[in-house]
Design an enzyme around this catalytic site. Structure first.
Site, mmCIF file in Angstrom:
data_model
loop_
_atom_site.group_PDB
_atom_site.id
_atom_site.type_symbol
_atom_site.label_atom_id
_atom_site.label_comp_id
_atom_site.label_asym_id
_atom_site.label_seq_id
_atom_site.Cartn_x
_atom_site.Cartn_y
_atom_site.Cartn_z
ATOM 1 N N LYS A 269 68.415 -64.335 10.699
ATOM 2 C CA LYS A 269 69.730 -64.244 10.910
ATOM 3 C C LYS A 269 70.219 -63.041 9.557
ATOM 4 C CE LYS A 269 73.371 -66.273 12.505
ATOM 5 N NZ LYS A 269 73.414 -66.856 13.945
HETATM 6 P P1 NAD Z 1 84.544 -66.340 16.717
HETATM 7 O O1 NAD Z 1 84.768 -65.333 15.496
HETATM 8 O O2 NAD Z 1 84.610 -65.575 17.993
HETATM 9 O O3 NAD Z 1 85.412 -67.598 16.562
HETATM 10 C C1 NAD Z 1 85.706 -68.406 15.617
HETATM 11 C C2 NAD Z 1 86.924 -69.365 15.817
HETATM 12 O O4 NAD Z 1 86.906 -70.303 14.785
HETATM 13 C C3 NAD Z 1 88.175 -68.325 15.579
HETATM 14 O O5 NAD Z 1 89.219 -68.838 16.638
HETATM 15 C C4 NAD Z 1 88.667 -68.749 14.331
HETATM 16 O O6 NAD Z 1 89.852 -68.542 14.185
HETATM 17 C C5 NAD Z 1 88.181 -70.325 14.083
HETATM 18 N N1 NAD Z 1 88.164 -70.861 12.801
HETATM 19 C C6 NAD Z 1 87.765 -70.273 11.622
HETATM 20 N N2 NAD Z 1 87.932 -71.113 10.687
HETATM 21 C C7 NAD Z 1 88.435 -72.370 11.034
HETATM 22 C C8 NAD Z 1 88.787 -73.270 10.706
HETATM 23 N N3 NAD Z 1 88.696 -73.789 9.282
HETATM 24 N N4 NAD Z 1 89.502 -74.428 11.598
HETATM 25 C C9 NAD Z 1 89.432 -74.042 12.854
HETATM 26 N N5 NAD Z 1 89.258 -72.834 13.346
HETATM 27 C C10 NAD Z 1 88.599 -71.952 12.426
HETATM 28 O O7 NAD Z 1 83.159 -67.087 16.325
HETATM 29 P P2 NAD Z 1 82.065 -67.672 17.450
HETATM 30 O O8 NAD Z 1 81.272 -66.404 17.989
HETATM 31 O O9 NAD Z 1 82.975 -68.139 18.403
HETATM 32 O O10 NAD Z 1 81.084 -68.603 16.692
HETATM 33 C C11 NAD Z 1 81.810 -69.656 16.382
HETATM 34 C C12 NAD Z 1 80.709 -70.739 15.753
HETATM 35 O O11 NAD Z 1 79.765 -70.676 16.971
HETATM 36 C C13 NAD Z 1 79.706 -69.959 14.556
HETATM 37 O O12 NAD Z 1 79.285 -71.302 13.948
HETATM 38 C C14 NAD Z 1 78.665 -69.308 15.274
HETATM 39 O O13 NAD Z 1 77.696 -69.315 14.285
HETATM 40 C C15 NAD Z 1 78.383 -70.271 16.327
HETATM 41 N N6 NAD Z 1 77.745 -69.766 17.413
HETATM 42 C C16 NAD Z 1 77.746 -68.605 18.214
HETATM 43 C C17 NAD Z 1 77.459 -68.207 19.196
HETATM 44 C C18 NAD Z 1 77.733 -66.958 20.149
HETATM 45 O O14 NAD Z 1 77.218 -66.497 20.895
HETATM 46 N N7 NAD Z 1 79.044 -66.361 19.605
HETATM 47 C C19 NAD Z 1 76.277 -68.642 19.644
HETATM 48 C C20 NAD Z 1 75.700 -69.762 18.874
HETATM 49 C C21 NAD Z 1 76.496 -70.301 17.903
#
Ligand code: NAD
Length: 443
Positions: free
Chosen positions: A133
Site C-alpha cells: 500500500k
Molecule cells: P472514494 O473516494 O471514491 O469514495 C469514498 C466515499 O466515502 C465518498 O462518497 C466520501 O464522501 C465518503 N465518505 C468519506 N468519509 C465518510 C464518512 N465519515 N461517512 C460517510 N461517508 C464518507 O473511495 P472508494 O474508492 O469508493 O473507496 C472506499 C473504501 O473502499 C476505502 O476504504 C477503500 O480503501 C476501499 N476499497 C476501494 C477499492 C476500489 O477499487 N476503489 C477496492 C477495495 C477497497
C-alpha cells in the site's frame, strides 16, 4: 524521514498486547490505530493454526517500508514539501499489489495495516501477489490539476525504487483515480524509455486498462452480499439496504443492489446523505452526487446523518467509506442483520465481538471488496500478454472467483465455528505460511 505516530517504527511484543487491550475497549489513541487492529485480527486467526513462531513473526511486520519527503512546485511558484509512504508487507507469493491513497490524515500505521490486509486479500483470492500500500499526506481537492500531476509524477519517481511490473504494481485507492494511474504509468515508462502499462492497474482503457475495472469492487460487494443474504435468510424482495460512502465502491454496490431488486433506502457521503422509505432512485442519486458533490436537497428524499445511517433499521448495511466506522461505541446501535464491508477495516475488533453476540453476519473486507484487486490482476495479465478480453468475460471471471472464495470462507467458517472474518484470515494466513515453508528461509 519518519512521521511521528503512536506506535513508533514497530509495535514490540509488550506494546502490541497493550494495544490489543486498548482495542478491546476501543479507548485511547491506539484504539483507532489500523495496524493495531490488523494485528489484533491476525492474533485471533493464528490461534486456530499451527504455525512456526518464526513464520508468525515474519507475517506480523511489513517486509519493507519506504518513507519519502519530496518537493513540489506549486502554481504560485512556491515549493512545498509533501510526505508519503510505500509499504510491502509480503512478497512470498509474487510481486506486491496495493493501492495508493491521497489523504491529509494518512499515517504509516494505516499504510502498514492496508498492506497486510492486501496480503491476506490476494492470498484469499488465490492471486499470485503479496500485499502493498502507498499513501501521500495531501488533500487532492485542494490542488489544481497541474499541481496534482506534478505531485504524482514526483511521488512515482520517489517510489520507483520499489515499483515495477514484476515487483510492485500500484492501483487507485481513496483520493486517487484512473488519471493518477495514467501519470504514474507515464512517469515510470519515461524513465525506462518505453511504455510499460503493467506497472499500474486501474488505468484508463486507452492505455491498457481493463474493461470492468471501475465497477469491479462494487460488483464484488454485491455478489458476496447476495450470497450472504442467503445464509442469513434475507429475502431479496423484502431486503432494505443502507450504504455508507457513495464513491467508487459504494455507488456501484448500491446500483447493483438496486438492479438485483433490493430496496436501497438510504445512502450517505462524508457530509451526510439521503433517506427514502420506499427506496431511492440510485441512478438519479449518482447523477445528483456527481453534479453537486453532496446529497443535500436530493428530490423527494429526507436528509440523514452518518450516525443515523449506521443505526438505521435495515437488513443490509454496506460500509463503503473508510476505516473505524463501527466501533465499541456504536456497535450496539447497529440494527442491520448483516454488514457488507466494501471499505477496508470499517469494523473494529471490539465491534466485531459485540456484533457476533448480537448475531450480525459480517462479510469481511478482505473477501467483500476483493473484486477490485481481482480485476486489477486480470488487467495486469492482459497488459503482460498484450491481449484484451471483453467486459462479459471479465465480469464472468470476476463473479466465478468471488463465488469460489465466498464458498471457501463459508466452509472454513463452518469447520472452525468462527465468524467469516476469522475464517477468511485463517485461509489466507495458512496459504502464505505454506508458501514460506515451501520456499524455505534464505540463505
Ligand atoms: P472514494 O473516494 O471514491 O469514495 C469514498 C466515499 O466515502 C465518498 O462518497 C466520501 O464522501 C465518503 N465518505 C468519506 N468519509 C465518510 C464518512 N465519515 N461517512 C460517510 N461517508 C464518507 O473511495 P472508494 O474508492 O469508493 O473507496 C472506499 C473504501 O473502499 C476505502 O476504504 C477503500 O480503501 C476501499 N476499497 C476501494 C477499492 C476500489 O477499487 N476503489 C477496492 C477495495 C477497497
Amino acid at each position: 524521514m519518519t512521521e511521528e505516530h503512536p506506535s513508533g517504527p514497530y509495535l514490540d511484543e509488550a506494546r502490541r498486547f497493550s494495544v490489543s487491550r486498548a482495542l478491546a475497549q476501543d479507548q485511547g489513541p491506539l484504539g483507532d490505530n489500523p495496524y493495531a487492529m490488523a494485528l489484533a485480527q491476525f492474533e485471533k486467526a493464528i490461534s486456530h493454526l499451527k504455525l512456526k513462531s518464526g513464520v508468525i513473526d515474519t507475517l506480523r511486520y511489513p517486509k519493507r517500508e519506504l518513507s519519502v519527503a519530496f518537493p513540489v512546485v506549486m502554481d504560485n511558484n512556491e515549493i512545498r514539501i509533501f510526505r508519503g509512504y510505500r509499504v510491502h508487507h509480503s512478497t512470498v507469493k509474487g510481486p506486491t499489489k496495493g493501492g495508493i491513497r491521497y489523504a491529509p490524515s494518512v499515517t504509516l500505521d494505516e499504510i502498514r495495516a492496508l498492506a497486510m490486509w492486501m496480503t491476506w486479500k490476494c492470498a484469499l483470492m488465490n492471486l499470485p501477489y503479496g500485499g502493498a500500500k502507498g499513501g501521500v499526506l495531501v488533500d487532492p481537492k485542494k490542488l489544481s490539476m497541474r499541481e496534482l500531476e506534478r505531485l504524482t509524477r514526483r511521488y512515482a519517481t520517489e517510489i520507483s525504487i520499489m515499483m515495477g511490473p514484476e515487483s510492485d504494481i500500484p492501483a487507485p485507492d481513496m483520493g486517487t483515480n484512473a488519471q493518477v494511474m495514467a501519470w504514474i504509468m507515464d512517469t515510470y515508462s519515461m524513465h525506462k524509455g518505453f511504455s510499460i502499462p503493467a506497472v499500474v492497474t486501474g488505468k484508463p482503457i486507452e492505455i491498457g486498462g481493463s474493461l470492468g475495472r471501475g465497477e469491479a469492487t462494487g460488483r464484488g460487494v454485491a455478489v458476496t452480499m447476495r450470497e450472504a443474504m442467503c445464509i442469513r435468510g434475507i429475502s431479496p424482495d423484502q431486503a432494505r439496504v443502507a450504504v455508507q460512502g457513495f464513491g467508487n465502491v459504494g455507488s456501484v454496490a448500491a446500483l447493483q443492489a438496486h438492479e438485483m431488486g433490493l430496496k436501497v433506502v438510504a445512502a450517505t457521503c462524508s457530509t451526510g446523505g439521503a433517506i427514502k422509505e420506499d427506496g431511492l432512485d440510485v441512478k438519479a442519486l449518482m447523477l445528483h452526487y456527481d453534479a453537486a458533490g453532496n446529497m443535500k436537497d436530493f428530490p423527494e428524499a429526507d436528509f440523514i446523518t452518518n450516525e443515523e445511517l449506521l443505526a438505521l433499521d435495515c437488513d443490509v448495511l454496506i460500509l463503503a467509506a473508510l476505516e473505524n466506522q463501527v466501533t465499541a461505541r456504536n456497535a450496539d446501535g447497529v440494527k442491520a442483520k448483516m454488514i457488507a464491508e466494501g471499505a477496508n477495516g470499517p469494523t473494529t475488533p471490539s465491534a466485531d465481538e459485540i456484533l457476533k453476540e448480537r448475531g450480525v453476519l459480517i462479510v469481511p473486507d478482505i473477501l467483500c471488496n476483493a473484486g477490485g484487486v481481482t480485476v486489477s490482476y486480470l488487467e495486469w495479465v492482459q497488459d503482460l500478454q498484450s491481449f484484451f478480453w471483453s467486459e462479459d468475460e471479465i465480469n464472468r471471471t470476476l463473479e466465478n472467483l468471488m463465488l469460489k472464495a465466498f464458498q471457501s470462507v463459508k466452509d472454513c467458517s463452518a469447520e472452525h465455528k468462527v465468524p467469516m472474518r476469522e475464517a477468511a484470515q485463517i485461509l489466507a494466513i495458512q496459504r502464505i505460511s505454506d508458501a514460506i515453508m515451501i520456499r524455505g528461509i534464505y540463505p
